[in-house]
Design a protein around this motif. Structure first.
Motif, mmCIF file in Angstrom:
data_model
loop_
_atom_site.group_PDB
_atom_site.id
_atom_site.type_symbol
_atom_site.label_atom_id
_atom_site.label_comp_id
_atom_site.label_asym_id
_atom_site.label_seq_id
_atom_site.Cartn_x
_atom_site.Cartn_y
_atom_site.Cartn_z
ATOM 1 N N ALA A 46 65.308 33.697 -25.581
ATOM 2 C CA ALA A 46 64.022 33.211 -25.092
ATOM 3 C C ALA A 46 64.207 31.859 -24.419
ATOM 4 O O ALA A 46 64.863 30.971 -24.952
ATOM 5 C CB ALA A 46 63.023 33.101 -26.240
ATOM 6 N N GLN A 47 63.682 31.747 -23.231
ATOM 7 C CA GLN A 47 63.772 30.487 -22.519
ATOM 8 C C GLN A 47 62.749 29.504 -23.085
ATOM 9 O O GLN A 47 61.596 29.881 -23.337
ATOM 10 C CB GLN A 47 63.503 30.699 -21.023
ATOM 11 C CG GLN A 47 64.531 31.596 -20.348
ATOM 12 C CD GLN A 47 65.903 30.946 -20.322
ATOM 13 O OE1 GLN A 47 66.015 29.725 -20.359
ATOM 14 N NE2 GLN A 47 66.944 31.764 -20.257
ATOM 15 N N PRO A 48 63.177 28.269 -23.333
ATOM 16 C CA PRO A 48 62.209 27.309 -23.861
ATOM 17 C C PRO A 48 61.114 27.030 -22.842
ATOM 18 O O PRO A 48 61.343 26.992 -21.644
ATOM 19 C CB PRO A 48 63.068 26.055 -24.124
ATOM 20 C CG PRO A 48 64.247 26.217 -23.220
ATOM 21 C CD PRO A 48 64.506 27.696 -23.113
ATOM 22 N N ALA A 49 59.945 26.909 -23.361
ATOM 23 C CA ALA A 49 58.813 26.629 -22.482
ATOM 24 C C ALA A 49 58.948 25.241 -21.877
ATOM 25 O O ALA A 49 59.348 24.289 -22.543
ATOM 26 C CB ALA A 49 57.503 26.739 -23.268
ATOM 27 N N GLN A 50 58.693 25.187 -20.609
ATOM 28 C CA GLN A 50 58.786 23.904 -19.929
ATOM 29 C C GLN A 50 57.555 23.068 -20.248
ATOM 30 O O GLN A 50 56.417 23.521 -20.064
ATOM 31 C CB GLN A 50 58.903 24.113 -18.418
ATOM 32 C CG GLN A 50 60.180 24.840 -18.007
ATOM 33 C CD GLN A 50 60.304 24.975 -16.504
ATOM 34 O OE1 GLN A 50 59.393 24.575 -15.773
ATOM 35 N NE2 GLN A 50 61.414 25.525 -16.046
ATOM 36 N N VAL A 51 57.822 21.914 -20.764
ATOM 37 C CA VAL A 51 56.744 21.007 -21.153
ATOM 38 C C VAL A 51 56.637 19.920 -20.100
ATOM 39 O O VAL A 51 57.623 19.249 -19.777
ATOM 40 C CB VAL A 51 57.016 20.389 -22.545
ATOM 41 C CG1 VAL A 51 55.881 19.445 -22.930
ATOM 42 C CG2 VAL A 51 57.183 21.490 -23.589
#
Length: 213
Positions: free
Chosen positions: A101-106
């Motif tokens: 899972a790609q980390p969500a861009q914050v």
């Protein structure tokens, strides 16, 4: 010469051949000794011929053995066994797929802009300026302290070499520095400094006497 009839039995044939060989050998010996054939026949004994025995033919057939033309481990098919089909091994299942899972861009939090304050007149703009406020603290030199009873005074040297006496509550420096403490080694004061975010605010400062050598 004595002739023996043929026979189907191999053993009898071999016996007849041996008899015939003995007779021929005897006749050869008699010739060498000058005897007549009649005399030889009279001394020769004829053996009776046995009846031939009928033998049933035998056919060799190898059954129940693994064929050398088939792969080892395969199912053996014989005349007495029904044909069986080889089971096809199941196809191997595909390897598991690892899904990362790609980390969500914050989005970085941008600080709210702070209203910049424009420098205005200092709070004590209406106060009369004192002589030492014309110089910055880096231009002044603290030369020591004088005490008369409970009263303390500091000695400040200007850039032109003149020494002035100051007391508590007086001002010096270009930031409205008010003297709050006088010691033998330094003078402590509170300056009024402008901050673009909050405006004018107090900030401590000190004028320290140089170390004599």
């Amino acid at each position: 010469m004595l002739t023996i009839s043929a026979c189907d039995d191999p053993k009898q044939q071999m016996a007849q051949q041996m008899q015939q060989s003995q007779v021929e050998q005897t006749q050869s010996d008699n010739r060498s000794q000058g005897k007549l054939p009649s005399q030889t026949l009279s001394t020769t004994t004829t053996m009776p011929v046995q009846a031939a025995e009928l033998i049933t033919p035998y056919v060799y057939a190898a059954t129940g053995l693994r064929s050398p033309f088939k792969v080892h481990g395969a199912v053996l098919v014989t005349q007495n066994q029904p044909q069986t089909q080889l089971k096809t091994p199941p196809a191997p299942s595909p390897p598991p797929v690892l899904v990362v899972a790609q980390p969500a861009q914050v989005e970085p939090v941008q600080p709210e802009p702070v209203a910049q304050r424009q420098p205005g007149p200092p709070p004590d703009a209406g106060r009369p300026r004192q002589p030492l406020e014309a110089y910055g603290l880096s231009e002044l030199i603290y030369r020591g302290m004088m005490a008369t009873g409970n009263t303390k005074a500091g000695l400040i040297q200007r850039p032109d070499g003149a020494v002035l006496r100051v007391g508590l509550g007086q001002y010096l420096g270009q930031r409205s520095g008010r003297i709050v403490e006088i010691t033998a080694t330094q003078i402590n004061l509170i300056e009024t400094v402008f901050d673009p975010q909050v405006g004018y605010k107090p900030m401590p400062a000190s004028l320290i006497a140089p170390i004599s050598r």
